[in-house]
Scaffold this active site. Structure first.
Site, PDB file in Angstrom:
ATOM      1  N   GLY A 405       0.945  -1.258   0.013  1.00 50.91           N
ATOM      2  CA  GLY A 405      -0.618  -0.111   0.212  1.00 50.91           C
ATOM      3  C   GLY A 405       1.285   1.131   0.014  1.00 50.91           C
ATOM      4  O   GLY A 405       0.438   2.141  -0.418  1.00 50.91           O
ATOM      5  N   ALA A 406       1.852   0.837   0.409  1.00 44.48           N
ATOM      6  CA  ALA A 406       2.932   2.305   1.277  1.00 44.48           C
ATOM      7  C   ALA A 406       3.652   2.925  -0.884  1.00 44.48           C
ATOM      8  O   ALA A 406       3.473   3.856  -1.389  1.00 44.48           O
ATOM      9  CB  ALA A 406       4.238   2.534   1.937  1.00 44.48           C
TER      10      ALA A 406
END
Ligand code: HXC
Length: 515
Positions: A405-406
């Site tokens: 997600g980062a």
């Protein structure tokens, strides 16, 4: 004008300039604080201050208020210049009724806010006050409400900055709470909704002013304060530095200065500052300081959510907002506080046309029930929202890790970042190799003769195949792969091409950022 009239004029003027009287001025000095008038004198360029409302005083009666009428009503208001640029400033005068805010005091601040808003210049509020003037009851509350309304109206129109240089109690905290940046003195400055006495009476908890709402607490724990300073002069210097990056309003571009550093400068130091070993920590400050002009980086909220760095620095004379994961603190993970801190910073920069540069090196979101229960979904969503909604030029470099997600959140092209670069050692994948192989080769590793060796071999293969920037580049998710030493000149070249960027947003009243 006859002599009597002149004498009377001077007498009134002199009395007005003495605030609550010499005794209270001495008390203010003994507490290590300057008076409101002295503060304005030190902050503004000499001779530039034009005062408004010197003769205003309150009109309340009862509780002995008839005998406590002072010119200014406890707040000095007006405009002047800082480094040649106009600012509107108010300074609460603690020597008059503890700087408490009543009807007239509040109206003066509100009128000043109207001027700053109409004339498109920053508003600076020096807070030193016991809060709502108790004797004026609901008129005090009404006056706060008028101020909060104006703070909200001016948000994103003109920069608003609060300096906490004494007590700031009760509802008084919400004006600074809406403003863009809050500065606090290390000593003598407190912010809280309910003070230690009330807390003791209601919950029996015993706390000091310092632990409840001092500068350390607000700069490290609550995130309310953006800057702290050991003394008043240092605080004013920091404020001047901040203002040097900001436009006066949202219709004016940010201040560009003639380049003071070589735009073609190579940055070979970065190869050694950032270790090859993916899990070795390093200090991201070192990277930013190499990239920005003259190594000058003004960090915002340095003590809060230290796993992410935000702040201002120039590229070829242009102000830029920097957002960078900090592998030197909690490995640079994204958590609730990091998301809040960076989302707010991104939105400020976007509102005032300050381009964004993001430096990515993060293993992803912090796992754990604390984070989940406290709403990492809601808070992490703010960061996505802020990046996606920002229409200023957006650049990014992936230095090492961009996992899961980062990768998406940290200014990916999918959120409409304009130009994204990666270094050759960048690893862009759903997760890190060790975690990934444990999932996709679980059975194979479990049944292997030497599970450790099997896992290592699979991790090596995974790294070779996925954990590099070339796959992302082949899809066009990364615009180019560059050597660390080219980083500064490539950022400058890209920024130069984006300075006239126009991006329309759909017509709507406003979005609904997850708060
Ligand atoms: C009227 C006030 C005052 C107030 C201080 N004074 N606060 N007068 N209204 N809110 C007066 C004192 O009576 C005193 O007057 C002078 O200011 C200096 O105050 P001291 O207490 O002597 O100073 P010090 O010891 O330095 O303490 C400062 C202080 C303390 C910590 C700020 O005064 C204090 O706790 N004040 C109340 C803080 C507070 O709870 N405010 C919240 C109000 S409610 P004399 O004449 O004796 O010198 C609120 C809700 C608003 O703000 C909601 C808006 C939405």
């Amino acid at each position: 004008m006859n002599e009597n009239q002149e004498d009377q004029y001077l007498q009134i003027q002199n009395a007005a300039r003495l605030g609550g009287g010499q005794g209270r001025i001495d008390k203010q000095h003994a507490a290590g604080k300057l008076t409101a008038r002295e503060r304005i004198g030190k902050l503004l360029d000499p001779g530039t201050f034009i005062e408004t409302g010197l003769y205003v005083s309150h009109r309340s009666s009862g509780f002995g208020m008839e005998d406590k009428r002072y010119a200014t009503d406890g707040v000095i208001t007006g405009w002047g210049k800082i480094n040649g640029h106009r600012v509107y400033v108010f300074a609460q005068d603690f020597t008059i009724l503890g700087g408490s805010l009543g009807e007239a005091h509040g109206r003066k601040i509100a009128q000043l806010m109207d001027l700053a808003y109409q004339n498109g210049a920053p508003l600076i509020g020096i807070n030193d006050s016991g809060g709502a003037r108790i004797q004026e009851g609901v008129d005090s509350l009404a006056a706060y409400g008028e101020i909060f309304y104006r703070n909200t109206r001016a948000s994103g129109v003109t920069p608003q900055i609060s300096l906490i240089m004494g007590p700031c109690a009760g509802g008084a905290v919400y004006s600074p709470g809406i403003t863009d940046f809050v500065f606090m003195l290390d000593q003598n400055a407190f912010m809280f909704i309910t003070g230690p006495e009330v807390i003791k009476a209601v919950t029996h908890e015993e706390v000091t002013f310092e632990t409840l709402g001092g500068a350390v607490m607000h700069s490290e724990k609550s995130g309310v304060a953006h800057f702290t300073a050991p003394d008043e002069e240092a605080l004013f210097n920091q404020l001047r530095w901040l203002l040097s990056y900001l436009p006066p309003n949202n219709l004016t571009p940010p201040p560009v200065i003639p380049a003071t550093d070589d735009p073609q400068r190579l940055t070979p130091e970065l190869k050694t500052i950032v270790p090859d070993e993916q899990n070795q920590p390093y200090d991201m400050h070192g990277v930013i300081e190499v990239l920005v002009d003259d190594g000058e980086f003004l960090e915002v909220q340095p003590g809060y959510a230290q796993n992410i760095l935000v702040g201002f620095g120039r590229l070829d004379g242009h102000p830029v907002g920097w957002i960078a994961n900090q592998p030197g603190f909690l490995a640079g993970v994204l958590d609730i506080d990091a998301a809040d801190k960076s989302a707010r910073f991104i939105r400020f920069c976007d509102a005032f046309h300050i381009p964004l540069v993001t430096l990515v090196d993060t293993p992803g979101f912090l796992p754990g029930s604390d984070q989940e229960h406290d709403g990492i979904i809601r808070h992490g969503a703010k960061l996505i929202y802020a990046y996606a909604e920002a229409t200023v030029p957006k650049l990014a470099i992936i230095l090492r890790k961009a996992y899961g997600g980062a990768y998406i959140v940290m200014s990916s092209k999918h959120l409409r970042s304009d130009y994204n670069l990666a270094w050759p050692q960048a690893e862009i994948a759903v997760m890190g190799p060790e975690g990934a192989v444990k999932i996709i080769f679980r059975n194979e590793i479990k049944t292997a003769e030497d599970p450790g060796a099997a896992a290592q071999e699979r991790a090596r293969q995974y790294r070779e195949e996925f954990a590099n920037p070339y796959l992302a580049a082949s899809r066009g998710y990364v615009d180019d792969i560059i050597l660390p030493r080219e980083s500064r000149l490539r950022l400058i070249a890209a920024l130069e091409s984006l300075l006239d960027k126009r991006q329309n947003t759909p017509p709507r009243k406003h979005g609904n950022i997850p708060l």
